[in-house]
Scaffold this motif. Structure first.
Motif, short mmCIF file in Angstrom:
data_model
loop_
_atom_site.label_atom_id
_atom_site.label_comp_id
_atom_site.label_asym_id
_atom_site.label_seq_id
_atom_site.Cartn_x
_atom_site.Cartn_y
_atom_site.Cartn_z
N HIS A 195 2.56 62.10 -72.97
CA HIS A 195 4.01 62.12 -72.77
C HIS A 195 4.40 62.78 -71.45
O HIS A 195 5.27 63.66 -71.41
N VAL A 196 3.74 62.35 -70.37
CA VAL A 196 4.08 62.87 -69.05
C VAL A 196 5.16 62.01 -68.41
O VAL A 196 5.26 60.82 -68.69
N GLY A 197 5.96 62.64 -67.56
CA GLY A 197 7.03 61.94 -66.88
C GLY A 197 6.56 61.29 -65.60
O GLY A 197 5.44 61.52 -65.13
N TYR A 198 7.45 60.52 -65.02
CA TYR A 198 7.15 59.83 -63.77
C TYR A 198 7.80 60.58 -62.62
O TYR A 198 9.00 60.45 -62.40
N CYS A 199 7.05 61.41 -61.95
CA CYS A 199 7.42 62.04 -60.69
C CYS A 199 8.75 62.80 -60.66
O CYS A 199 9.79 62.22 -60.36
N CYS A 200 8.68 64.06 -60.95
CA CYS A 200 9.73 65.02 -60.58
C CYS A 200 11.12 64.75 -61.15
O CYS A 200 12.12 65.01 -60.49
N GLN A 215 5.77 68.69 -64.79
CA GLN A 215 6.66 69.80 -64.50
C GLN A 215 7.72 69.97 -65.59
O GLN A 215 8.04 71.08 -65.98
N TYR A 216 8.28 68.87 -66.09
CA TYR A 216 9.35 68.94 -67.07
C TYR A 216 8.91 68.57 -68.48
O TYR A 216 9.55 68.96 -69.45
N CYS A 217 7.86 67.80 -68.60
CA CYS A 217 7.44 67.37 -69.94
C CYS A 217 5.99 66.93 -69.90
O CYS A 217 5.45 66.61 -68.87
N GLY A 218 5.39 66.92 -71.07
CA GLY A 218 4.05 66.40 -71.20
C GLY A 218 2.96 67.42 -70.95
O GLY A 218 3.20 68.54 -70.50
N SER A 219 1.75 66.99 -71.28
CA SER A 219 0.57 67.83 -71.12
C SER A 219 -0.60 66.96 -70.68
O SER A 219 -0.60 65.76 -70.90
#
Length: 106
Positions: free
Chosen positions: A47-52, A4-8
């Motif tokens: 580079h995905v974040g951890y949950c919201c 949602q905020y970062c990563g693909s």
């Protein structure tokens, strides 16, 4: 993982002979089993974040699934230092049928 905020997230299905040969060699070196895989599915979380949480640290990893139509094998690949106890203390790997009932945690 949350994009949602970062990563693909990228994915592809391939039957490229070089990719298949590399996977066959990796499986044989780890398990001693010899299969001739015909398709490889590669999913990359980059580079995905951890949950919201837009301020959360990020992680990059891959899931690679191969099949010969009868047998299947999967690798979960994390880079050096990508998973550490400071942040990802409860990291899990598993599969989910998408119905909120059928799942397995490895």
């Amino acid at each position: 993982q949350d994009t949602q905020y970062c990563g693909s997230v990228w994915y592809r299905l391939t039957n490229d002979t070089d990719v298949l040969q590399r996977f066959n060699d990796e499986i044989a070196s780890v398990t001693g089993l010899l299969f001739l895989y015909t398709n490889v599915y590669i999913a990359t979380w980059d580079h995905v974040g951890y949950c919201c949480d837009e301020d959360s640290p990020t992680v990059t990893f891959q899931c690679i699934l191969a099949t010969d139509g009868t047998n299947s094998f999967v690798f979960f690949l994390y880079g050096d230092g990508e998973i550490n106890s400071d942040f990802f203390h409860s990291a899990q790997v598993g599969l989910n049928a998408g119905n909120s009932v059928d799942f397995i945690i490895v």
